[in-house]
Structure formats: structure tokens, C-alpha cells
Design a protein around this motif. Structure first.
Motif, short mmCIF file in Angstrom:
data_model
loop_
_atom_site.label_atom_id
_atom_site.label_comp_id
_atom_site.label_asym_id
_atom_site.label_seq_id
_atom_site.Cartn_x
_atom_site.Cartn_y
_atom_site.Cartn_z
N LYS A 51 6.37 68.48 41.93
CA LYS A 51 6.73 69.56 43.02
C LYS A 51 7.07 71.03 42.28
O LYS A 51 7.83 71.87 42.90
N GLU A 66 10.25 72.23 44.81
CA GLU A 66 10.74 71.66 45.87
C GLU A 66 11.55 70.20 45.55
O GLU A 66 11.13 69.53 44.35
N LEU A 84 15.78 68.42 51.86
CA LEU A 84 14.70 69.20 51.00
C LEU A 84 15.43 70.57 50.67
O LEU A 84 15.66 71.20 51.42
N ARG A 86 13.87 74.08 48.73
CA ARG A 86 12.99 74.86 48.14
C ARG A 86 13.59 75.79 47.39
O ARG A 86 14.47 76.50 47.80
#
Length: 131
Positions: A51, A66, A84, A86
Motif C-alpha cells: 500500500k 494507505e 482508512l 491516506r
């Protein structure tokens, strides 16, 4: 507080949470310079290698990642503030750095980037000839 007001308030909190999840966070970064180049340490909690994206284009270094908090399948979340995340950070690299030789390591949520100085920026000893 009546039931309708409570539902509206909960909906607003959910919308705010969704907005935060879509915005990129700026990870804190420490930059250490020595005679051979620079080392960057970026805090990326919960980020795995798959990620994480690192890109160098011209004199720009971009870090994008992420992370996500995995909820076990047998649990249902009634309220989530951490979900989540970012991350995004962009740096302009000096012409003294060799962007072709960037080395990266990720361990325990910390990204370590080593960018050496270019050959033309390295200190060098000049031999003096005796005639």
C-alpha cells in the motif's frame, strides 16, 4: 434530545468521518543530512509495503500510502473514528542529490529513505603534484 435529532447528528458524524478518510494526511518526517546525503524517516502507521508508492520524477519525490484498521469479520462497528487513512507528502529534491540511487526500507510503520549526494556534490580530495 429527540430521536430525529440524534439520527441527524449521527449522520453528520458519519459524513465527517467519510470526508476525513478521503483527505490525505501529511505524515511527519524527520530529515537528517550528513556528508554522504540525506536520510528521511516518515511515520506511516499501519502501512504495508503493498500500500506504499514512492515516485521520483525530475526533482520531485512523492510518498503516497494507505493504511487501514482491519475489523474482524465477526464484529460490527457502531462508531468508527479510525479507519482508512491516506498519506501523501511531496518533496523537492536538491540537484546535489542523486535521485537514481534512492534506497527505501519500511519497518514498524516507519519509512526510511536514503538519498545519497550526487558525485559532483561529494567532497573530494585533490592530489597536489610536486615538480
Amino acid at each position: 434530545m429527540d430521536k430525529q435529532h440524534e439520527v441527524q447528528k449521527t449522520g453528520a458524524a458519519r459524513d465527517a468521518g467519510a470526508r476525513y478518510a478521503s483527505d490525505a494526511l501529511t505524515p511527519p518526517v524527520d530529515v537528517i543530512e550528513d556528508a554522504g546525503g540525506i536520510t528521511l524517516y516518515a511515520d506511516l502507521p499501519g502501512v504495508t509495503r503493498d500500500k506504499l508508492q514512492l515516485q521520483v520524477e525530475a526533482d520531485t519525490l512523492t510518498i503516497e500510502a494507505e493504511s487501514g484498521l482491519a475489523v474482524p469479520p465477526d464484529l460490527v462497528s457502531s462508531h468508527t473514528e479510525v479507519g482508512l487513512a491516506r498519506f501523501r507528502r511531496v518533496f523537492t529534491l536538491s540537484k546535489e542529490l542523486d535521485s537514481e540511487k534512492v534506497a527505501a526500507e519500511l519497518a514498524n510503520g516507519v519509512l526510511k529513505l536514503r538519498i545519497p549526494k550526487a558525485a559532483h556534490a561529494q567532497p573530494r580530495r585533490i592530489e597536489v603534484q610536486v615538480q
